[in-house]
Design an enzyme around this catalytic site. Structure first.
Site, PDB file in Angstrom:
ATOM      1  N   ASP A  49       0.718  -1.335  -0.054  1.00 43.67           N
ATOM      2  CA  ASP A  49      -0.002  -0.185   0.033  1.00 43.67           C
ATOM      3  C   ASP A  49       0.913   1.287   0.084  1.00 43.67           C
ATOM      4  OD1 ASP A  49      -1.888  -1.942   0.267  1.00 43.67           O
ATOM      5  OD2 ASP A  49      -3.137  -0.503   1.789  1.00 43.67           O
TER       6      ASP A  49
ATOM      7  N   CYS B 177       1.414  -8.279   5.165  1.00 45.01           N
ATOM      8  CA  CYS B 177       1.004  -6.893   5.105  1.00 45.01           C
ATOM      9  C   CYS B 177      -0.652  -6.581   4.752  1.00 45.01           C
ATOM     10  CB  CYS B 177       1.568  -6.178   4.068  1.00 45.01           C
ATOM     11  SG  CYS B 177       3.453  -5.778   4.433  1.00 45.01           S
ATOM     12  N   ASP B 178      -0.933  -5.278   4.542  1.00 42.13           N
ATOM     13  CA  ASP B 178      -2.448  -4.766   4.671  1.00 42.13           C
ATOM     14  C   ASP B 178      -3.614  -5.646   4.476  1.00 42.13           C
ATOM     15  OD1 ASP B 178      -0.690  -2.828   5.313  1.00 42.13           O
ATOM     16  OD2 ASP B 178      -1.923  -1.221   4.605  1.00 42.13           O
ATOM     17  N   LYS B 179      -3.503  -6.000   2.847  1.00 43.12           N
ATOM     18  CA  LYS B 179      -4.654  -6.783   2.420  1.00 43.12           C
ATOM     19  C   LYS B 179      -4.343  -8.338   2.605  1.00 43.12           C
ATOM     20  CE  LYS B 179      -6.559  -2.882   1.899  1.00 43.12           C
ATOM     21  NZ  LYS B 179      -5.158  -2.161   2.379  1.00 43.12           N
TER      22      LYS B 179
ATOM     23  N   CYS C   7       5.388  -2.240   8.290  1.00 37.70           N
ATOM     24  CA  CYS C   7       5.982  -0.890   8.704  1.00 37.70           C
ATOM     25  C   CYS C   7       5.521  -0.855  10.216  1.00 37.70           C
ATOM     26  CB  CYS C   7       5.124   0.368   8.113  1.00 37.70           C
ATOM     27  SG  CYS C   7       5.574   0.362   6.313  1.00 37.70           S
TER      28      CYS C   7
ATOM     29  N   GLU D 135      -6.943   4.749  -0.122  1.00 36.21           N
ATOM     30  CA  GLU D 135      -6.527   5.389   1.161  1.00 36.21           C
ATOM     31  C   GLU D 135      -6.169   6.783   1.125  1.00 36.21           C
ATOM     32  OE1 GLU D 135      -4.855   1.419   3.692  1.00 36.21           O
ATOM     33  OE2 GLU D 135      -3.357   2.857   2.669  1.00 36.21           O
TER      34      GLU D 135
ATOM     35  N   SER E 276      -5.044   4.966   5.667  1.00 38.72           N
ATOM     36  CA  SER E 276      -3.779   4.201   5.975  1.00 38.72           C
ATOM     37  C   SER E 276      -3.893   4.228   7.409  1.00 38.72           C
ATOM     38  CB  SER E 276      -2.620   4.768   5.456  1.00 38.72           C
ATOM     39  OG  SER E 276      -1.439   4.394   5.973  1.00 38.72           O
TER      40      SER E 276
END
EC number: 4.2.1.9
Length: 616
Positions: A81, A122-124, A195, A491, A517
């Site tokens: 992202d 990570c995010d998704k 992150c 985002e 985000s």
């Protein structure tokens, strides 16, 4: 022969062709009576959170086979992202969640796998795999790649901690010199891993612990630390035990829907609110609950948000603490321990280790445990060495952070605030709700009223912010960026970061039917539902309209009469085929994204696909 799903392809004369192909992958006669366990990896060189995962699937596979299973690995896609942010690439991020979930279903069902170990980060990717796991409802264990070490650099003779968001903010701040911006950029992301703040990736990996689908330490133990290897070794062994329990003993407690029950979802959301997690977790928990056929809605989240305090504060809400500090304070289990002592958790839940919540806390809560090995694990710390290698260091903090009055994790008595880190707001243009990360909102702007400045794309809003067209007191409205309207529900990290760069972080609000985000902080209100593209009243806001935000009372109101809104709606409907679309936006949208948009629901439903449109 146990009734393994895989027996469909490994037994019977009519499956001679399938067995021939299995043999070509290395299987032998002895393997055809064993469970086939999918190692669902997500290695890619595009994403720092996944760049170190290449060999970890093999590590898990070796343990599966040593424990009596057959391991078969495949990879899903993984979108970064941060790299996709601020341009058309962000349109693909949220839709990739559905693609990941579907791809896991496709591979597992096509090959009749019996169970899974999901290696996400990570995010998704974690949400996509979580959705697939609850959809398939076969034994599963999650083990993520782990968080990145926080960046560190020396500015004005002081060592400060950094992360990705700092690089974004300083890169856009005209007052920051080129040399300082370059220094921050080079220091912000020093290692492999997700992150380093309580952004979406780390939030979701923490929530898999609360759901019971991953082991203690999964959400907080650094990607670079040698101790993290044990989570992968344990996952490979444990998944074989869970698989045999279900298929050979008919023990349905080994299934993810029985572990991640409604009570577990409530615990996960309670954790999220207490730790000030990413607002994206709301989307993902709602989506996962639907896959599990659990009645868990925005209403449940609203109720929890009104009674759960904030017990942990981490970047981006403060630069003092990052995930490495959360781990030192006891990680997810440390937060759950304080919530349990406050009487805020459902105790009748179990995890993939077979432990109840009280048993888990007794063994893994640093405030309770007598196990020196557990305490040693939570002292695992950063090395401060740039690397892309997993398990590459063995540094430890000298002491644990067990200060529940002034430390990273607080007790109820010493909570950062009596209100939790997330809140659901309702009002006349957010009838189905919207979300704000209160952990990142300064107390001075918990109540805020200002004139709207309306933009129909993130790009236009960014141009206006950097061009000085947004001033103190404004409420920036970015619409037609929802799941359907974007499409893809971008985002808005760049607009919020640039508001800070322009000195407006505590002087403006930003409202959108898009999302934020996990790195966002400030008065940033997203997930406005219904979205503009679905006829939501956010599509009726005009420049100069006053918008009143009241976080303590959970309200958000467009100060325009009902009669005027009705007239605007009538005018919008009169546009015919162009109704509820942006008036002045040129955006190339691919067929893949149009297909996603055709089925997408608004954020209050988790931005999942509308099954009713397919007769489902």
């Amino acid at each position: 022969m146990p009734k393994y799903r895989s027996a469909t392809t490994t037994h019977g004369r009519n499956m001679a062709g399938a067995r021939a192909l299995w043999r070509a992958t290395g299987m032998t006669d002895a393997d055809f009576g064993k469970p086939i366990i999918a190692v669902v990896n997500s290695f890619t060189q595009f994403v720092p959170g996944h760049v170190h995962l290449r060999d970890l699937g093999k590590l898990v596979a070796e343990q599966i086979e040593a424990a009596g299973g057959v391991a078969k690995e495949f990879n899903t896609i993984a979108v970064d992202d941060g790299i996709a942010m601020g341009h058309g690439g962000m349109l693909y991020s949220l839709p990739s969640r559905e693609l990941i979930a579907d791809s896991v279903e496709y591979m597992v069902n096509a090959h009749c796998a019996d169970a899974m170990v999901c290696i996400s980060n990570c995010d998704k990717i974690t949400p996509g795999m979580l959705m697939a796991s609850l959809r398939l409802n076969i034994p599963v264990i999650f083990v993520s790649g782990g968080p990145m070490e926080a960046g560190k650099t020396k500015l004005s003779d002081q060592i400060i901690k950094l992360d990705l968001v700092d690089a974004m903010i300083q890169g856009a701040d005209p007052k920051v010199s080129d040399s300082q911006s370059d220094q921050v950029e080079r220091s912000a992301c020093p290692t492999c891993g997700s992150c380093s703040g309580m952004f979406t990736a780390n939030s979701m990996n923490c929530l898999t612990e609360a759901l019971g689908l991953s082991q203690p330490g999964n959400g907080s133990l650094l990607a670079t630390h040698a101790d993290r290897k044990q989570l992968f070794l344990n996952a490979g062994k444990r998944i074989v035990e869970l698989t045999k329990r279900y298929y050979e003993q008919n023990d349905e407690s080994a299934l993810p829907r029985n572990i991640a029950s409604k009570a577990a979802f409530e615990n996960a959301m309670t954790l999220d609110i207490a730790m000030g997690g990413s607002t994206n977790t709301v989307l993902h928990l709602l989506a996962a609950a639907q896959e599990a056929e659990i009645d868990f809605t925005m209403s449940d989240i609203d109720k929890l948000s009104r009674k759960v305090p904030q017990l942990c504060k981490v970047a981006p809400s403060t630069q003092k603490y990052h995930m490495e500090d959360v781990h030192r304070a006891g990680g997810v289990i440390g937060i759950l321990g304080e919530l349990d002592r406050a009487g805020l958790l459902n105790r009748d839940v179990k995890n993939v280790l077979g432990l109840t919540l009280p048993q888990t806390l007794e063994q893994y809560d640093v405030m309770l445990t007598q196990d020196d090995a557990v305490k040693n694990m939570f002292r695992a710390g950063p090395a401060g060495i740039r690397t892309t290698q997993a398990f590459s260091q063995d540094c430890r903090w000298d002491t644990l952070d067990d200060d529940r009055a002034n430390g990273c994790i607080r007790s109820l008595e010493h909570a950062y605030s009596k209100d939790g880190g997330l809140a659901v707001l309702y009002g006349n243009f957010a009838e189905n709700g919207c979300i704000v990360k209160t952990a990142g909102v300064d107390d001075s702007i918990l109540k805020f009223t200002g004139p709207a400045k309306v933009y129909e794309s993130q790009d236009d809003a960014v141009e206006a912010i950097l061009g000085g067209k947004v001033v103190a007191g404004d409420v920036v409205v970015i619409r037609y960026e929802g799941p359907k309207g974007g499409p893809g529900m971008q985002e808005m990290l760049y607009p919020t970061s640039f508001l800070k760069s322009m000195g407006l972080g505590k002087a403006c609000a930003l409202i959108t039917d898009g999302r934020f985000s996990g790195g966002t902080s400030g008065l940033s209100i997203g997930h406005v539902s219904p979205e503009a593209a679905s006829g939501g009243s956010i599509g009726l806001i005009e420049d100069g309209d006053l918008i009143a935000i009241d976080i303590p009372n959970r309200g958000i109101q467009l100060q325009v009469s009902d009669a005027e809104l009705a007239a605007r709606r009538e005018a919008q409907e009169a546009r015919g085929d162009k109704a509820w679309t942006p008036k002045n936006r040129e955006r190339q949208v691919s067929f893949a994204l149009r297909a996603y948009a055709s089925l997408a629901t608004s954020a209050d439903k988790g931005a999942v696909r509308d099954k009713s449109k397919l007769g489902g």
